[in-house]
Design a protein around this motif. Structure first.
Motif, short mmCIF file in Angstrom:
data_model
loop_
_atom_site.label_atom_id
_atom_site.label_comp_id
_atom_site.label_asym_id
_atom_site.label_seq_id
_atom_site.Cartn_x
_atom_site.Cartn_y
_atom_site.Cartn_z
N SER A 24 0.84 -1.20 0.00
CA SER A 24 0.00 0.00 0.00
C SER A 24 0.88 1.26 0.00
CB SER A 24 -0.90 -0.04 1.24
OG SER A 24 -1.79 1.03 1.22
N ASP A 25 1.90 1.26 0.87
CA ASP A 25 2.83 2.41 0.93
C ASP A 25 3.60 2.56 -0.38
OD1 ASP A 25 2.10 2.97 3.53
OD2 ASP A 25 3.85 2.03 4.46
N ALA A 26 4.03 1.43 -0.94
CA ALA A 26 4.80 1.47 -2.19
C ALA A 26 3.96 2.07 -3.32
CB ALA A 26 5.27 0.07 -2.57
N LEU A 27 2.72 1.65 -3.42
CA LEU A 27 1.84 2.17 -4.49
C LEU A 27 1.58 3.66 -4.30
CD1 LEU A 27 -0.66 -0.82 -4.75
CD2 LEU A 27 1.10 -0.21 -6.42
N ILE A 34 5.03 -4.68 -8.58
CA ILE A 34 5.02 -5.43 -7.33
C ILE A 34 5.38 -6.87 -7.64
CG2 ILE A 34 3.66 -6.11 -5.31
CD1 ILE A 34 3.96 -3.06 -5.57
N ASP A 35 6.38 -7.39 -6.94
CA ASP A 35 6.87 -8.75 -7.17
C ASP A 35 6.52 -9.64 -5.98
OD1 ASP A 35 9.18 -10.50 -8.72
OD2 ASP A 35 9.23 -10.79 -6.53
N THR A 36 5.84 -10.76 -6.25
CA THR A 36 5.51 -11.72 -5.21
C THR A 36 5.76 -13.13 -5.74
OG1 THR A 36 3.81 -12.47 -3.66
CG2 THR A 36 3.04 -11.73 -5.82
N ASN A 42 1.98 -14.48 0.57
CA ASN A 42 1.41 -13.15 0.80
C ASN A 42 0.61 -12.61 -0.38
OD1 ASN A 42 3.38 -12.38 -1.04
ND2 ASN A 42 4.74 -11.48 0.49
N GLU A 43 0.30 -13.48 -1.35
CA GLU A 43 -0.42 -13.01 -2.55
C GLU A 43 -1.77 -12.38 -2.16
OE1 GLU A 43 1.01 -15.93 -6.17
OE2 GLU A 43 -0.19 -16.82 -4.57
N GLU A 44 -2.43 -12.97 -1.17
CA GLU A 44 -3.75 -12.45 -0.77
C GLU A 44 -3.65 -11.03 -0.21
OE1 GLU A 44 -7.78 -14.35 1.05
OE2 GLU A 44 -5.95 -15.53 0.91
N GLU A 45 -2.67 -10.81 0.67
CA GLU A 45 -2.49 -9.47 1.26
C GLU A 45 -2.10 -8.46 0.18
OE1 GLU A 45 -2.23 -12.40 4.48
OE2 GLU A 45 -1.29 -12.28 2.51
N GLN A 51 -6.08 -3.81 -4.54
CA GLN A 51 -7.51 -3.51 -4.72
C GLN A 51 -7.88 -2.21 -4.00
OE1 GLN A 51 -10.38 -6.49 -3.26
NE2 GLN A 51 -11.16 -6.56 -5.35
N THR A 52 -7.38 -2.04 -2.78
CA THR A 52 -7.68 -0.84 -1.99
C THR A 52 -7.12 0.42 -2.66
OG1 THR A 52 -7.60 -2.18 0.02
CG2 THR A 52 -7.46 0.19 0.31
N ALA A 53 -5.95 0.27 -3.30
CA ALA A 53 -5.31 1.43 -3.95
C ALA A 53 -6.17 1.98 -5.08
CB ALA A 53 -3.93 1.06 -4.47
N GLY A 54 -6.93 1.09 -5.72
CA GLY A 54 -7.87 1.53 -6.75
C GLY A 54 -7.23 2.09 -8.01
N LEU A 55 -6.01 1.69 -8.29
CA LEU A 55 -5.33 2.17 -9.51
C LEU A 55 -5.83 1.41 -10.73
CD1 LEU A 55 -1.78 2.15 -7.95
CD2 LEU A 55 -2.98 4.21 -8.70
#
Length: 267
Positions: A24-27, A34-36, A42-45, A51-55
């Protein structure tokens, strides 16, 4: 559609709320890559943070990786669908083979066919590999054809520059992405890097990222600190001289950090 940004955010060892908040901070800082990986758990988080960032989806570049337990025909594609469900996405931008199959337990022909299938089915825009040796890169190109593999993600930092692999990939038209570019914080303690950084009014991490851009190497550093994320993002303010680059080149001593028992025979 977004091409792979020069700089991204790595999320290895980030779990739960820490993973969500970091992404969230990175976005909000401006990062768009974003690399996972399935293995990171941690894919879910990360999906929640995105999703929250809404980009707009097309502004993002999201990478995940298939773990070696899922390389067989029966598990590969279902594992990718599971990753997409967790990430809450219809597709990722880049899907990597996280490690070559240990001891070639699963033939490369088999899992690279599944990787290509994932792309053909629209589950990913690009495909690539991680932790592949030069011989494995050659074999992968032979199987998939030229121009299919976007990148080889490997450990790379000033103390382990992996030059042969970088050059070999370049000859094959494949980019290199550096994970652990700060050598788990060791770059911040290095006198040579500190001296170069001081001369530029920067920090050693920014110097390393500027050096990687000169070398044409993508980087995915990890940080849970918002100020550090911002500093990493602002590395473009640093312009290194040829002398600076040469001084960093001389720090290479082959100091490998990541070497699990299932790793291939390194070059």
């Amino acid at each position: 559609m977004q091409s792979m940004p020069q700089l991204g955010v790595g999320t290895f060892r980030l779990e739960g709320e820490v993973a969500r908040k970091t992404v969230s901070d990175a976005l909000s800082t401006g990062f768009r890559h974003i690399d996972t990986a399935q293995f990171y758990g941690n894919e879910e988080e990360i999906g929640n943070a995105i999703q929250t960032a809404g980009l707009p989806r097309e502004e993002l570049f999201v990478t995940t990786k298939v773990w070696h337990d899922h390389l067989d025909k029966g598990h590969f594609i279902p594992s990718v669908h599971e990753s997409l469900n967790k990430l809450k996405m219809a597709y990722v931008d880049l899907l990597l083979i996280h490690w070559p199959s240990p001891n070639d337990h699963i033939p490369m022909e088999s899992y690279l066919a599944s990787l290509k299938q994932a792309k053909e089915e629209g589950l990913t825009r690009h495909i690539g590999v991680s932790n592949f040796t030069m011989a494995q890169i050659d074999k992968a190109v032979e199987i998939l054809g030229e121009g299919e593999i976007l990148t080889n993600q490997v450990e790379l930092h000033p103390f382990m520059q992996n030059r042969q692999v970088v050059e070999h990939c370049k000859q094959a038209g494949i980019s290199t992405t550096a994970y652990m570019p700060f050598a788990v914080g060791e770059v911040m303690k290095n006198d040579e890097l500190k001296a170069i950084a001081d001369a530029h009014g920067a920090n050693p991490a920014q110097v390393v990222l500027a050096w990687m851009e000169v070398k044409g190497i993508h980087a995915i550093p990890s940080s849970t600190n918002k100020d550090h994320l911002q500093a990493n993002f602002d590395y473009t303010a640093v312009t290194l001289s040829e002398d600076d680059v040469a001084r960093i080149d001389e720090l290479d001593n082959g100091e490998r950090i990541v070497d699990p028992d299932f790793a291939p025979q390194w070059d």
